[in-house]
Design an enzyme around this catalytic site. Sequence first.
Site, PDB file in Angstrom:
ATOM      1  N   ARG A   1     -11.971 -18.504  10.524  1.00  0.00           N
ATOM      2  CA  ARG A   1     -12.019 -17.624  11.707  1.00  0.00           C
ATOM      3  C   ARG A   1     -11.146 -16.375  11.569  1.00  0.00           C
ATOM      4  O   ARG A   1     -11.230 -15.460  12.379  1.00  0.00           O
ATOM      5  CB  ARG A   1     -11.638 -18.407  12.965  1.00  0.00           C
ATOM      6  CG  ARG A   1     -12.836 -19.169  13.525  1.00  0.00           C
ATOM      7  CD  ARG A   1     -12.466 -19.923  14.771  1.00  0.00           C
ATOM      8  NE  ARG A   1     -11.735 -21.137  14.459  1.00  0.00           N
ATOM      9  CZ  ARG A   1     -11.059 -21.854  15.362  1.00  0.00           C
ATOM     10  NH1 ARG A   1     -10.998 -21.451  16.612  1.00  0.00           N
ATOM     11  NH2 ARG A   1     -10.437 -22.955  15.003  1.00  0.00           N
TER      12      ARG A   1
ATOM     13  N   ALA B   1      20.719  33.786  -0.178  1.00  0.00           N
ATOM     14  CA  ALA B   1      19.438  33.401   0.406  1.00  0.00           C
ATOM     15  C   ALA B   1      18.306  33.773  -0.547  1.00  0.00           C
ATOM     16  O   ALA B   1      18.316  34.836  -1.159  1.00  0.00           O
ATOM     17  CB  ALA B   1      19.250  34.094   1.753  1.00  0.00           C
TER      18      ALA B   1
END
Length: 444
Positions: A14, A419
């Site tokens: 099942r 940066a």
Amino acid sequence: MIRAVVLAAGKGTRMKSSRTKVLHELCGRPMLWYVLESLRSSGMDQVVVVVNDELNAEMAQFGVTAVVQRKQRGTGDAVRTALERLDSDPRGRIVVACGDMPLVQVETFASVVRALDASDGAVMALVSAAMPLPSNFGRVVRNGSQVERIVEVADATAEQLAIAEMNAGIYAFDEAALRDAVTKLRSDNAQGEYYLTDAVGYFVEAGKKVTAVTADHQHVLGINDRAELALARREMNERLCAAHMADGVTIVDPQTTYLEPELSIGADTVIYPNTAISRLSQVGSNCTIGPNSRLSNARLGDRVTVRESVISDSSVGDDAVIGPFAHLRGDAALGEGVRVGNFVEIKKARLAARVKAGHLAYLGDATIGEDTNVGAGTITCNFDGVRKNVTSIGRDVSIGSNTSLVAPVSLGDGSLTGAGSVVTHDVEPGERVAGNPARPLPKK
Ligand code: UD1
Ligand code: CA
């Protein structure tokens, strides 16, 4: 000697699954694991699991004896198969349990053994419960107060189906009596199976006594399909949450907090909703975890904050703050007071105390020294198309926003990148670089 036989050879059709039923998991462990844990904790000298071939191939993880039942000819045949593999102990006792009842607790096993021992002359004790209807559980037929036999649903009359007392499928036997009974079973019933439950009638007809103890039906729910698996998971999770709450952990919403066995969580830690903690994770005390977080094999110190983040196979030191939206994985090791969050991914990297990587970064195969600041958009370019290369960054380094660190590369203590730098060569201690490719800036 007291030994346990766990029945787990059934196919579990099942579940509609390609996997054996008892291997389906709830709260991170196979259902069979829970049954074996409870049996171990109830002091069995040995546990034997009756398996099919498919389950047999996966039994090493459980560390118990497995006995293969080639054809599933019924529970009586399964027990007989197990007993054939065990040396006989004429004074022994045998507990029988089902592998698909993960919610069964130590107390249920203890009580059925006590019932067997307490009742003078009883050769069998069974656990009975009033299961919610309709139920496939066998019905316990009594004659007055004495248990007389068990009738399987497939063989029951309408009158017998109305009996509220049902057989949970958990028993304690006098071993010698059980060895005799399993050779006497017959399969002339509606299912053509050797029913272990026919042992009850066999004993009673032979003038022997069978006794019963009752259990809460919640503890003996068998899992047959996925809906029952989901219900059992919920119950198991409630138990796990309750145990941690009893130990001083605040769980804001147990229904959306997903735990597993064998976790350690320190007192005064607060867990917010929608959080899953799994795979032997260890969380210190006074931590704040969640909401919306996942810890998997994570080791967290004390006073750690994890918000809206995922941490797997990684460790985090005391007082660190993770998230929102960080992903630590693959052996990331963060020191005390580290802060990472806002879309930062860290893989196989060591961040020493107080490193900050607050925004939009990927740090992989890297070591980063104390107090270094990693600017927004920093990427360790660790993969050259063939192999993963290492980036080593010293202490007190200032990495400018949008820096690409093309590994293998190293940045000395106290160095700086401007940066947008693309760093392709090693940077000396105290040196300042910028540009693409990054070049030294004039000394200040
Ligand atoms: C069994 C009991 C029933 C009880 C119920 C509780 C019998 C005949 N009936 O019914 O009275 O109410 O359990 O759960 O025992 N298994 C094997 N080999 C086999 C057959 C079964 O190992 O040949 C294992 C299954 O994997 C399962 C357990 O035994 O874990 C129970 O078998 P199942 O066929 O599901 O019995 P039930 O019909 O549930
Ligand atoms: Ca069953």
